[in-house]
Structure formats: structure tokens, C-alpha cells
Scaffold this active site. Structure first.
Site, PDB file in Angstrom:
ATOM      1  N   PRO A   1       0.852  -1.198   0.000  1.00 34.45           N
ATOM      2  CA  PRO A   1       0.000   0.000   0.000  1.00 34.45           C
ATOM      3  C   PRO A   1       0.881   1.239   0.000  1.00 34.45           C
ATOM      4  CG  PRO A   1       0.025  -1.033   2.180  1.00 34.45           C
ATOM      5  CD  PRO A   1       0.771  -1.951   1.259  1.00 34.45           C
ATOM      6  N   MET A   2       0.653   2.141  -0.967  1.00 32.90           N
ATOM      7  CA  MET A   2       1.484   3.338  -1.092  1.00 32.90           C
ATOM      8  C   MET A   2       0.599   4.557  -1.300  1.00 32.90           C
ATOM      9  SD  MET A   2       4.670   1.870  -3.402  1.00 32.90           S
ATOM     10  CE  MET A   2       3.645   0.821  -4.469  1.00 32.90           C
TER      11      MET A   2
ATOM     12  N   CYS B   1       3.419   3.596   9.016  1.00 36.93           N
ATOM     13  CA  CYS B   1       3.610   4.873   8.322  1.00 36.93           C
ATOM     14  C   CYS B   1       4.176   5.913   9.283  1.00 36.93           C
ATOM     15  CB  CYS B   1       2.286   5.360   7.746  1.00 36.93           C
ATOM     16  SG  CYS B   1       2.438   6.904   6.808  1.00 36.93           S
TER      17      CYS B   1
ATOM     18  N   ASN C   1       8.787  -6.856   3.926  1.00 41.94           N
ATOM     19  CA  ASN C   1       8.650  -5.669   3.089  1.00 41.94           C
ATOM     20  C   ASN C   1       9.871  -4.791   3.333  1.00 41.94           C
ATOM     21  OD1 ASN C   1       6.895  -2.604   3.491  1.00 41.94           O
ATOM     22  ND2 ASN C   1       7.397  -3.495   1.523  1.00 41.94           N
ATOM     23  N   GLY C   2      10.197  -3.963   2.351  1.00 42.99           N
ATOM     24  CA  GLY C   2      11.278  -3.017   2.517  1.00 42.99           C
ATOM     25  C   GLY C   2      12.453  -3.305   1.602  1.00 42.99           C
TER      26      GLY C   2
END
Length: 349
Positions: free
Chosen positions: A19-20, A102, A213-214
């Protein structure tokens, strides 16, 4: 709708596009779905307030062809998250995810996102409330810690809380978030990645779905991560170079099919673009997600230039897409040879 009972089977890998904010809207997701049938797609983070008090349809509407598709929520009030999760399920999503990662100022001021790493008990209460409200999977996306926290301790505390609450999966962005001193953009690059920490987490919880993730840039990196964890979430690399997604079904899931090529993908997306234009959507709102399609290919600069400069003009229509396709596929005869220098035209986060 996807069979959610198998969405998080630890014996089956999951590959997803992260999600961005400002990027993974319904137009982006619809394009990515053309490239991969099995990739799990995510909405941008949507706050509980936006759903409870705002234009619900604008935030939640999606196209049936997007499945499997998950909705990520931002919030820290268990009751509000339960209400929002019900809306997500009623809208037909396959999963609802809680953002605990976030690092933006707006998120900190609202007491959600990465700052919730400091309040694992509250996160557990939020997940429990969401689980009690819906039957679709409820998942958690977190960091490995914030600021001066010890990453192993912070991650273990958060994981213990959400597992007790019944989370169906845990996605870990394998770097800290610095709430003070770094911008959101810097928080995606500056704190060092610690994949081994996530691998150790999986070893301690062999029966729990753990995704990573990342900094994941390629499908070969994805395959390496899947030797240690159950899922991989690719972010900016999937957006800047979306044609990578064309190999996901074959390379990650073993589907016996040929990868769609760039021209086929754009042409397959044209009916969607035309239908959206007929509904009043501006062309540039759609084509901005396609700019990286020909990344690294001769003529890519011309494709991007046409899609950026022409799509924003009043009344721009599908002819712009045809013009861009003609430019890149006529690149050799048109004088744009294979030695043409490639420009960095994809958006930067």
C-alpha cells in the site's frame, strides 16, 4: 471474490504490492492486475475518519477484476476500526489490514501508523476489535521499531500482542521508523534494513504467516526471501518498473503461462481507460501509473514524455495512449535507437 480461507495458508507464498499513499489507487491496481493474476493488491492507507465521516464510496470503490484486493486502514480507536472494517468487508474486499508503519507527521498527530509501535497493547485491542467485527482476514503491517527502541524487543512485543488478538498475518517492513529527524521519504531509505531480524521472527513462529517488506527490488530477491518467510511485499520497485509483475505468476507461483509483454499490457488496459474516460475520469489520473511500463527499453523516454505532457491537456483521450505506443514501438525506425540514454522519468517517493 477470492477464497479468503486460503489467502494466508503458510504453505502457499503470497506476493503483494505494498500500500502506497498517492500511488496504489484503483487505477494503479487495475493496471497491475493485468500484469499478474495472483499478486495481492492493496489500497492506499485509508483513515477511519475518512470512512466514517467522509466520502465512503470514493475511498472504497474498486473494480471486481482487482481481486484479490486488500484494504489498509489507519487508526487507533478500536471501535472506529471495527466500524471501518465492517465497511471494508461489506464493500467486498478480501482482507483488511492495520497500518502500524507509516511515519508521516500527519499519522503521528493522529496517533496511528508507526507511532503505534510504542503501544503494542493498544494495537492488540485494535486487531481484536476488527477480528470480532468481520470474517475476512485481519492482518497487521508494522515496522521493526521506532526511534531508540530495541528492534528485537519492539517487534516481539508487537507480534505477541497481535497474535493474542488473532491477527491472520503479520507483514514486517524490515527497518525502523524515526519519528523525529527524518522525513517520510527518508524513512523509506535511511534506516538500515534488517531482514535477518524478520527471518528470526519467522523461526520463532513457524505456524504464523510472516511477510517481509522493505527494499525488495526484484523477483530474484523475492525468491530468496521466500526461502525464509511466507510472503513478500514489493513497493516502489513494482511501481517504477511494473513489468516485473508480469513474471510473478510464473516465477513465484509456478503458473505455466507466458508473461504478458509491455505492448500487450497497455493494449489490454485500453478498454478500462476508455470506460473510465466515459465516466469523466481524467486521462492523466490513469496514465500516471503506466509511466514505468517501458523502463529500460529503447523509446521509453518518448513513451513517458507523450503520456505526461499530452495526457494532462484538456480533453485528452485514448489517442494519447495510441500515440505513445506508436512512439515506442516505432523507436528504431523513428531514429530512437537502442543506445538512447534512459532518463529517470518515473515518479519518486
Amino acid at each position: 471474490m477470492t477464497d479468503t480461507t486460503t489467502l494466508y495458508d503458510i504453505n502457499t507464498p503470497v506476493f503483494s504490492v505494498a500500500p502506497m499513499l498517492d500511488w496504489t489507487d484503483r487505477h494503479c491496481r487495475s493496471y497491475h492486475r493485468i500484469l499478474s493474476r495472483r499478486t495481492l493488491l492493496y489500497t492506499e492507507m485509508i483513515t477511519t475518519g475518512a470512512l466514517i465521516h467522509g466520502d465512503r464510496a470514493r475511498h472504497l470503490n474498486f473494480n471486481a477484476g482487482e481481486h484479490p484486493v486488500a484494504c489498509q486502514l489507519g487508526g487507533s480507536d478500536p471501535d472506529a476500526l471495527a466500524d471501518a472494517a465492517r465497511m471494508v468487508e461489506d464493500w467486498g474486499y478480501d482482507e483488511v489490514n492495520l497500518n502500524v508503519g507509516c511515519p508521516s507527521d500527519r499519522v503521528q498527530n493522529g496517533r496511528f501508523g508507526a507511532c503505534l509501535m510504542l503501544e503494542p497493547q493498544l494495537v492488540g485491542e485494535c486487531i481484536a476489535a476488527m477480528k470480532n467485527a468481520v470474517s475476512i482476514p485481519v492482518t497487521t503491517k508494522c515496522r521493526i521499531g521506532v526511534d531508540e527502541q530495541d528492534p528485537e524487543e519492539a517487534l516481539d512485543a508487537l507480534v505477541a500482542a497481535v497474535l493474542k488478538a488473532g491477527t491472520d498475518a503479520i507483514w514486517v517492513h524490515a527497518r525502523k521508523a524515526w519519528l523525529q529527524g527524518l522525513s517520510p521519504k527518508e524513512n523509506r531509505d535511511v534506516p538500515p534494513l534488517d531482514y535477518e531480524l524478520v527471518y528470526r521472527l519467522k523461526q520463532r513462529h513457524p505456524q504464523v504467516f510472516i511477510g517481509i517488506n522493505g527494499g525488495v527490488a526484484t523477483l530474484s530477491e523475492t525468491q530468496e526471501h521466500l526461502r525464509h518467510v511466507n510472503g513478500v511485499m514489493m513497493g516502489r520497485a513494482a511501481y517504477h518498473s511494473p513489468m516485473q509483475l508480469a513474471g510473478v505468476d510464473r516465477l513465484i507461483f509456478g503458473d505455466p503461462k507466458d508473461d504478458i509483454d509491455a505492448r500487450e499490457a497497455v493494449e489490454a488496459f485500453i478498454p478500462y481507460i476508455e470506460s473510465e474516460l466515459a465516466e469523466g475520469t481524467k486521462l492523466s489520473q490513469i496514465t500516471r501509473h503506466m509511466l514505468g511500463t517501458y523502463q529500460g527499453v529503447p523509446g521509453a523516454r518518448h513513451f513517458r514524455r507523450i503520456m505526461t505532457t499530452e495526457a494532462v491537456k484538456p480533453g485528452a483521450g485514448i489517442e494519447v495512449v495510441h500515440q505513445a505506443l506508436a512512439a515506442v514501438h516505432g523507436s528504431v525506425s523513428g531514429g530512437f535507437g537502442a543506445d538512447e540514454p534512459e532518463a529517470a522519468g518515473a515518479p519518486t517517493l
